[in-house]
Scaffold this motif. Structure first.
Motif, PDB file in Angstrom:
ATOM      1  N   SER A   1       0.818  -1.213   0.000  1.00  0.00           N
ATOM      2  CA  SER A   1       0.000   0.000   0.000  1.00  0.00           C
ATOM      3  C   SER A   1       0.851   1.262   0.000  1.00  0.00           C
ATOM      4  CB  SER A   1      -0.934   0.012   1.221  1.00  0.00           C
ATOM      5  OG  SER A   1      -0.261   0.342   2.417  1.00  0.00           O
TER       6      SER A   1
ATOM      7  N   HIS B   1      -3.912   0.899 -11.307  1.00  0.00           N
ATOM      8  CA  HIS B   1      -4.914  -0.167 -11.289  1.00  0.00           C
ATOM      9  C   HIS B   1      -4.286  -1.488 -11.728  1.00  0.00           C
ATOM     10  CE1 HIS B   1      -8.052   2.763 -10.622  1.00  0.00           C
ATOM     11  NE2 HIS B   1      -7.669   3.438 -11.682  1.00  0.00           N
TER      12      HIS B   1
ATOM     13  N   ASN C   1      -8.386  -4.236  -9.360  1.00  0.00           N
ATOM     14  CA  ASN C   1      -8.049  -4.118  -7.938  1.00  0.00           C
ATOM     15  C   ASN C   1      -8.930  -5.049  -7.102  1.00  0.00           C
ATOM     16  OD1 ASN C   1      -6.370  -2.032  -8.878  1.00  0.00           O
ATOM     17  ND2 ASN C   1      -7.978  -0.513  -8.537  1.00  0.00           N
ATOM     18  N   TYR C   2      -9.159  -6.245  -7.626  1.00  0.00           N
ATOM     19  CA  TYR C   2      -9.886  -7.330  -6.972  1.00  0.00           C
ATOM     20  C   TYR C   2     -11.394  -7.119  -6.892  1.00  0.00           C
ATOM     21  CZ  TYR C   2      -5.054  -8.254  -5.734  1.00  0.00           C
ATOM     22  OH  TYR C   2      -3.703  -8.457  -5.799  1.00  0.00           O
TER      23      TYR C   2
ATOM     24  N   ASP D   1      -8.070   2.561  -5.892  1.00  0.00           N
ATOM     25  CA  ASP D   1      -6.872   2.236  -6.654  1.00  0.00           C
ATOM     26  C   ASP D   1      -6.159   1.057  -5.986  1.00  0.00           C
ATOM     27  OD1 ASP D   1      -5.585   3.314  -4.442  1.00  0.00           O
ATOM     28  OD2 ASP D   1      -5.151   5.216  -5.417  1.00  0.00           O
ATOM     29  N   PHE D   2      -5.102   0.573  -6.636  1.00  0.00           N
ATOM     30  CA  PHE D   2      -4.428  -0.623  -6.146  1.00  0.00           C
ATOM     31  C   PHE D   2      -3.858  -0.412  -4.744  1.00  0.00           C
ATOM     32  CE2 PHE D   2      -0.479  -3.199  -5.825  1.00  0.00           C
ATOM     33  CZ  PHE D   2      -1.068  -4.457  -5.793  1.00  0.00           C
TER      34      PHE D   2
ATOM     35  N   GLU E   1      -4.951  -2.300  -1.211  1.00  0.00           N
ATOM     36  CA  GLU E   1      -3.929  -3.007  -0.439  1.00  0.00           C
ATOM     37  C   GLU E   1      -3.951  -2.570   1.025  1.00  0.00           C
ATOM     38  OE1 GLU E   1      -1.496  -5.540  -1.272  1.00  0.00           O
ATOM     39  OE2 GLU E   1      -3.166  -5.716  -2.663  1.00  0.00           O
TER      40      GLU E   1
END
Length: 261
Positions: free
Chosen positions: A58, A100, A168-169, A203-204, A208
């Motif tokens: 993160s 992403h 992002n899942y 966002d990623f 996280e």
């Protein structure tokens, strides 16, 4: 940071506070405080390794050698132990990710219904015909707005909506090559199209942090059900019609387990 400070390969790290972090460490007081909160949840500190790896992602967008050393020091593990875990799971990235992460399911059912075609299309669309984007490669500058890391994923557990992809899942169901191209183009423009189901898109690095911090911290960010009506239909029918699985007989004689040699 020196090679010795990053390695700890033969021994174990010693839990550090922010004042003892190397000057070039990307992890500050907030990250150390969050790490301590995560570790405190577990009877054995090493059990916090998976969320701590999400935590360092993160911050940096991937698990770097700095991140490996940070986890090792916080948990009093060797960097070899941390690296063994970080390299085992595909969810931990070893090079910087884009804003992403786009994961295209290419397992059997999704592949047969168009997943392979979607992945191939996105490879050339985000790259070029001459140089298509490869697995876990990034279009744009990693971490900057509009950058996208593409990966082919194994089963995403959504066969009832195949072919699917995730950003992002978060799920985007019933995809086509055209809808997938529209989706990544919107992401590149800085938009965040709503997932088919589940939480609003972040966002990623943001997701996280949610994975690291746990459900209590992430509860407000999860704004929708992840299960779909189609997925639950079988269970609903069984409940409505009183269907149950056969009970396991009592006192079943199980065969002896073979002796280990």
């Amino acid at each position: 940071m020196t090679a010795d400070a990053l390695s700890h390969g033969a021994g174990r790290g010693t839990a550090t506070d922010v004042d003892s972090l190397p000057e070039d460490s990307p992890f500050g007081a907030d990250t150390v405080a969050t790490a301590r909160e995560i570790i405190a949840r577990y009877p054995q500190s090493r059990s916090a390794l998976l969320p701590l790896l999400h935590l360092v992602q993160s911050v940096q967008g991937y698990v770097s050698q700095h991140g490996i050393a940070f986890c090792a020091n916080q948990l009093e593990l060797s960097t070899a132990e941390v690296s063994a875990v970080a390299t085992f799971y595909t969810m931990y990235k070893r090079k910087p990710c884009g804003e992403h992460l786009v994961s295209v399911c290419t397992n059997t059912l999704c592949a047969a219904l168009g997943g392979d075609a979607i992945y191939d299309k996105l490879r050339t669309h985000l790259g070029s015909e001459d140089k298509p984007l490869g697995h876990e490669e990034t279009s744009g500058t990693p971490g900057e707005q509009g950058s996208i890391t593409l990966e082919h994923a194994e089963c995403l557990a959504a066969c009832d909506f195949a072919p699917v992809l995730q950003v992002n899942y978060e799920y985007y169901d019933n995809q086509t090559t055209e809808s997938a191209v529209d989706l990544v183009d919107a992401l590149r423009r800085g938009e965040k199209p709503a997932p088919t189901r589940g939480a609003p898109l972040t966002d990623f690095r943001g997701v996280e942090y949610q994975l690291a911090a746990g459900f209590d911290t992430a509860a407000e960010a999860v704004g929708g059900p992840s299960a779909s009506a189609a997925t639950l239909r079988g269970a609903q029918l069984a409940n409505e019609r009183g269907w149950t699985a056969p009970a396991m007989p009592d006192n079943v004689d199980l065969p002896p387990a073979p002796e280990k040699k």
